[in-house]
Design a protein around this motif. Structure first.
Motif, PDB file in Angstrom:
ATOM      1  N   HIS A 116      -1.169  12.583   1.761  1.00 51.22           N
ATOM      2  CA  HIS A 116      -0.611  12.829   3.092  1.00 51.22           C
ATOM      3  C   HIS A 116      -1.572  13.661   3.932  1.00 51.22           C
ATOM      4  N   LEU A 117      -2.113  14.711   3.340  1.00 50.93           N
ATOM      5  CA  LEU A 117      -3.056  15.569   4.055  1.00 50.93           C
ATOM      6  C   LEU A 117      -4.269  14.774   4.519  1.00 50.93           C
ATOM      7  N   LEU A 118      -4.844  13.993   3.625  1.00 51.00           N
ATOM      8  CA  LEU A 118      -6.025  13.207   3.988  1.00 51.00           C
ATOM      9  C   LEU A 118      -5.714  12.165   5.058  1.00 51.00           C
ATOM     10  N   PHE A 119      -4.565  11.498   4.928  1.00 52.47           N
ATOM     11  CA  PHE A 119      -4.200  10.492   5.924  1.00 52.47           C
ATOM     12  C   PHE A 119      -4.022  11.126   7.298  1.00 52.47           C
ATOM     13  N   PHE A 143      -7.388  12.375   8.726  1.00 46.32           N
ATOM     14  CA  PHE A 143      -8.198  11.251   9.201  1.00 46.32           C
ATOM     15  C   PHE A 143      -7.604  10.618  10.455  1.00 46.32           C
ATOM     16  N   SER A 144      -6.315  10.311  10.412  1.00 46.27           N
ATOM     17  CA  SER A 144      -5.690   9.643  11.555  1.00 46.27           C
ATOM     18  C   SER A 144      -5.569  10.585  12.755  1.00 46.27           C
ATOM     19  N   GLY A 145      -5.490  11.876  12.504  1.00 51.38           N
ATOM     20  CA  GLY A 145      -5.442  12.830  13.599  1.00 51.38           C
ATOM     21  C   GLY A 145      -6.757  12.963  14.334  1.00 51.38           C
ATOM     22  N   LEU A 146      -7.849  12.642  13.673  1.00 49.98           N
ATOM     23  CA  LEU A 146      -9.164  12.713  14.309  1.00 49.98           C
ATOM     24  C   LEU A 146      -9.670  11.359  14.802  1.00 49.98           C
ATOM     25  N   LEU A 147      -9.131  10.285  14.278  1.00 51.25           N
ATOM     26  CA  LEU A 147      -9.644   8.952  14.598  1.00 51.25           C
ATOM     27  C   LEU A 147      -9.410   8.543  16.048  1.00 51.25           C
ATOM     28  N   TRP A 148      -8.338   9.007  16.669  1.00 45.29           N
ATOM     29  CA  TRP A 148      -8.048   8.618  18.048  1.00 45.29           C
ATOM     30  C   TRP A 148      -9.091   9.153  19.024  1.00 45.29           C
ATOM     31  N   VAL A 149      -9.872  10.133  18.594  1.00 45.06           N
ATOM     32  CA  VAL A 149     -10.868  10.737  19.479  1.00 45.06           C
ATOM     33  C   VAL A 149     -11.963   9.725  19.848  1.00 45.06           C
TER      34      VAL A 149
END
Length: 71
Positions: A41-44, A47-53
């Protein structure tokens, strides 16, 4: 294209990107991570929290780009 119009379009695109991205990330998390551990969960979410940038940077670069000179 006038600068104000580019900024308006870019702002609308950024808001739409964040909304759609959040919905898609949530759907993926609910569908795929229901039985995963906290590290997954932490990794997902990291990753997904930074990918939208990445797409947001493209939109912002387009918004601030100087208009091409007309000949």
């Amino acid at each position: 294209m006038p600068v104000r119009l580019k900024k308006l379009i870019g702002t609308v695109l950024l808001v739409a990107l964040v909304i759609v991205y959040a919905i898609v990330a949530t759907i993926v998390a609910v569908a795929q991570l229901s039985e995963s551990g906290p590290v997954v969960h932490l990794l997902f979410f990291l990753f997904s929290g930074l990918l939208w940038v990445l797409p947001a940077m493209g939109i912002i670069k387009w918004m601030i780009a100087e208009p091409r000179a007309r000949h």
